[in-house]
Write a protein that holds these residues in place. Sequence first.
Motif, PDB file in Angstrom:
ATOM      1  N   THR A   1      -8.449  -0.127   7.161  1.00  0.00           N
ATOM      2  CA  THR A   1      -8.813  -1.152   6.188  1.00  0.00           C
ATOM      3  C   THR A   1      -9.925  -0.660   5.273  1.00  0.00           C
ATOM      4  O   THR A   1     -10.719   0.203   5.651  1.00  0.00           O
ATOM      5  CB  THR A   1      -9.277  -2.445   6.888  1.00  0.00           C
ATOM      6  OG1 THR A   1     -10.437  -2.154   7.660  1.00  0.00           O
ATOM      7  CG2 THR A   1      -8.189  -3.009   7.781  1.00  0.00           C
TER       8      THR A   1
ATOM      9  N   HIS B   1       4.989   3.426   6.037  1.00  0.00           N
ATOM     10  CA  HIS B   1       4.912   4.765   5.471  1.00  0.00           C
ATOM     11  C   HIS B   1       5.810   5.724   6.247  1.00  0.00           C
ATOM     12  O   HIS B   1       5.782   5.747   7.478  1.00  0.00           O
ATOM     13  CB  HIS B   1       3.469   5.277   5.487  1.00  0.00           C
ATOM     14  CG  HIS B   1       2.620   4.647   4.440  1.00  0.00           C
ATOM     15  ND1 HIS B   1       2.038   3.401   4.600  1.00  0.00           N
ATOM     16  CD2 HIS B   1       2.275   5.071   3.199  1.00  0.00           C
ATOM     17  CE1 HIS B   1       1.365   3.095   3.508  1.00  0.00           C
ATOM     18  NE2 HIS B   1       1.491   4.091   2.645  1.00  0.00           N
TER      19      HIS B   1
ATOM     20  N   PHE C   1       4.973  -2.398   0.225  1.00  0.00           N
ATOM     21  CA  PHE C   1       3.696  -3.077   0.004  1.00  0.00           C
ATOM     22  C   PHE C   1       3.920  -4.558  -0.233  1.00  0.00           C
ATOM     23  O   PHE C   1       4.970  -4.982  -0.699  1.00  0.00           O
ATOM     24  CB  PHE C   1       2.928  -2.460  -1.175  1.00  0.00           C
ATOM     25  CG  PHE C   1       3.633  -2.599  -2.503  1.00  0.00           C
ATOM     26  CD1 PHE C   1       3.369  -3.676  -3.339  1.00  0.00           C
ATOM     27  CD2 PHE C   1       4.554  -1.648  -2.919  1.00  0.00           C
ATOM     28  CE1 PHE C   1       4.018  -3.806  -4.562  1.00  0.00           C
ATOM     29  CE2 PHE C   1       5.211  -1.766  -4.141  1.00  0.00           C
ATOM     30  CZ  PHE C   1       4.938  -2.853  -4.964  1.00  0.00           C
TER      31      PHE C   1
ATOM     32  N   ALA D   1       6.885   4.097   1.107  1.00  0.00           N
ATOM     33  CA  ALA D   1       6.169   3.002   1.766  1.00  0.00           C
ATOM     34  C   ALA D   1       6.561   1.690   1.101  1.00  0.00           C
ATOM     35  O   ALA D   1       7.127   1.660   0.007  1.00  0.00           O
ATOM     36  CB  ALA D   1       4.661   3.194   1.679  1.00  0.00           C
TER      37      ALA D   1
ATOM     38  N   SER E   1      -0.236  -2.229   2.778  1.00  0.00           N
ATOM     39  CA  SER E   1       0.546  -1.031   2.513  1.00  0.00           C
ATOM     40  C   SER E   1       1.057  -0.546   3.864  1.00  0.00           C
ATOM     41  O   SER E   1       0.281  -0.169   4.736  1.00  0.00           O
ATOM     42  CB  SER E   1      -0.345   0.018   1.839  1.00  0.00           C
ATOM     43  OG  SER E   1       0.389   1.152   1.498  1.00  0.00           O
ATOM     44  N   PHE E   2       2.401  -0.534   4.023  1.00  0.00           N
ATOM     45  CA  PHE E   2       2.963  -0.322   5.354  1.00  0.00           C
ATOM     46  C   PHE E   2       4.308   0.378   5.293  1.00  0.00           C
ATOM     47  O   PHE E   2       4.849   0.601   4.212  1.00  0.00           O
ATOM     48  CB  PHE E   2       3.070  -1.664   6.081  1.00  0.00           C
ATOM     49  CG  PHE E   2       3.936  -2.671   5.357  1.00  0.00           C
ATOM     50  CD1 PHE E   2       5.274  -2.838   5.707  1.00  0.00           C
ATOM     51  CD2 PHE E   2       3.425  -3.438   4.320  1.00  0.00           C
ATOM     52  CE1 PHE E   2       6.069  -3.762   5.041  1.00  0.00           C
ATOM     53  CE2 PHE E   2       4.217  -4.368   3.650  1.00  0.00           C
ATOM     54  CZ  PHE E   2       5.547  -4.517   4.000  1.00  0.00           C
TER      55      PHE E   2
ATOM     56  N   PHE F   1      -7.942  -4.240   1.617  1.00  0.00           N
ATOM     57  CA  PHE F   1      -6.789  -3.344   1.589  1.00  0.00           C
ATOM     58  C   PHE F   1      -6.478  -2.944   3.019  1.00  0.00           C
ATOM     59  O   PHE F   1      -7.347  -2.438   3.725  1.00  0.00           O
ATOM     60  CB  PHE F   1      -7.124  -2.117   0.723  1.00  0.00           C
ATOM     61  CG  PHE F   1      -6.011  -1.123   0.616  1.00  0.00           C
ATOM     62  CD1 PHE F   1      -4.918  -1.362  -0.203  1.00  0.00           C
ATOM     63  CD2 PHE F   1      -6.054   0.072   1.313  1.00  0.00           C
ATOM     64  CE1 PHE F   1      -3.886  -0.432  -0.315  1.00  0.00           C
ATOM     65  CE2 PHE F   1      -5.043   1.013   1.203  1.00  0.00           C
ATOM     66  CZ  PHE F   1      -3.952   0.759   0.387  1.00  0.00           C
ATOM     67  N   TYR F   2      -5.239  -3.199   3.438  1.00  0.00           N
ATOM     68  CA  TYR F   2      -4.801  -2.899   4.801  1.00  0.00           C
ATOM     69  C   TYR F   2      -3.717  -1.822   4.735  1.00  0.00           C
ATOM     70  O   TYR F   2      -2.687  -2.035   4.102  1.00  0.00           O
ATOM     71  CB  TYR F   2      -4.244  -4.154   5.478  1.00  0.00           C
ATOM     72  CG  TYR F   2      -5.247  -5.273   5.560  1.00  0.00           C
ATOM     73  CD1 TYR F   2      -6.076  -5.397   6.672  1.00  0.00           C
ATOM     74  CD2 TYR F   2      -5.378  -6.208   4.532  1.00  0.00           C
ATOM     75  CE1 TYR F   2      -7.004  -6.421   6.761  1.00  0.00           C
ATOM     76  CE2 TYR F   2      -6.299  -7.229   4.611  1.00  0.00           C
ATOM     77  CZ  TYR F   2      -7.109  -7.337   5.717  1.00  0.00           C
ATOM     78  OH  TYR F   2      -8.032  -8.347   5.794  1.00  0.00           O
ATOM     79  N   HIS F   3      -3.950  -0.701   5.381  1.00  0.00           N
ATOM     80  CA  HIS F   3      -3.045   0.442   5.344  1.00  0.00           C
ATOM     81  C   HIS F   3      -2.641   0.789   6.770  1.00  0.00           C
ATOM     82  O   HIS F   3      -3.503   0.887   7.639  1.00  0.00           O
ATOM     83  CB  HIS F   3      -3.774   1.618   4.677  1.00  0.00           C
ATOM     84  CG  HIS F   3      -2.881   2.730   4.251  1.00  0.00           C
ATOM     85  ND1 HIS F   3      -2.368   3.645   5.130  1.00  0.00           N
ATOM     86  CD2 HIS F   3      -2.433   3.084   3.023  1.00  0.00           C
ATOM     87  CE1 HIS F   3      -1.632   4.523   4.468  1.00  0.00           C
ATOM     88  NE2 HIS F   3      -1.653   4.197   3.186  1.00  0.00           N
ATOM     89  N   ASP F   4      -1.362   0.963   7.004  1.00  0.00           N
ATOM     90  CA  ASP F   4      -0.897   1.203   8.367  1.00  0.00           C
ATOM     91  C   ASP F   4      -1.238   2.588   8.905  1.00  0.00           C
ATOM     92  O   ASP F   4      -1.093   2.843  10.095  1.00  0.00           O
ATOM     93  CB  ASP F   4       0.604   0.932   8.499  1.00  0.00           C
ATOM     94  CG  ASP F   4       1.478   1.863   7.675  1.00  0.00           C
ATOM     95  OD1 ASP F   4       0.953   2.600   6.823  1.00  0.00           O
ATOM     96  OD2 ASP F   4       2.710   1.842   7.878  1.00  0.00           O
TER      97      ASP F   4
END
Length: 162
Positions: free
Chosen positions: A67, A158, A137, A135, A155-156, A60-63
């Motif tokens: 991670t 935001h 995704f 956001a 997930s980016f 899971f990669y979140h801005d």
Amino acid sequence: MKALLILLFSALTTVAISQVETTSGLFMQMKRLDSILFEEGFNNCNLKDLETVLAEDLEFYHDVGGTQDKKEFLEAMAKNICGNRSVKITRELIEGSLEVFPLKNNDSLYGALVNGAHEFFRKESGGEIEKTGYARFTSYYELLNNVWKLKRVFSFDHKAAE
């Protein structure tokens, strides 16, 4: 030479895979998985159902949050989304934003990319629901032994609610 380039470009665009129709079986399957991920997992805190759609090697990669692997992702959900009974955080898919792209190997379906946008809301006990953010995704689901598993999530973009 120009004619050869036009012919080559035409051949490449003919074999390109595009987004599936919203009435297709694959689209409906991905929409159902999105619902398990967010409606059951995120909104209703049914983490057991959520876990059933996650691959063992989930990334899971979140801005904003960095991670996470599967264990870290589930722990973060339990603590940050489901851990405070006086505040409820929910997510709503923005109508019409869901896109599904099949991934094939020699006409054999092995995965799907799912793009979309969603909004987030917060409600404190006794308070009004307020929109808190937005956001986008992109998710990669893999089909293994006829079972779809969420393998990668981005997930980016935001943004705070306007």
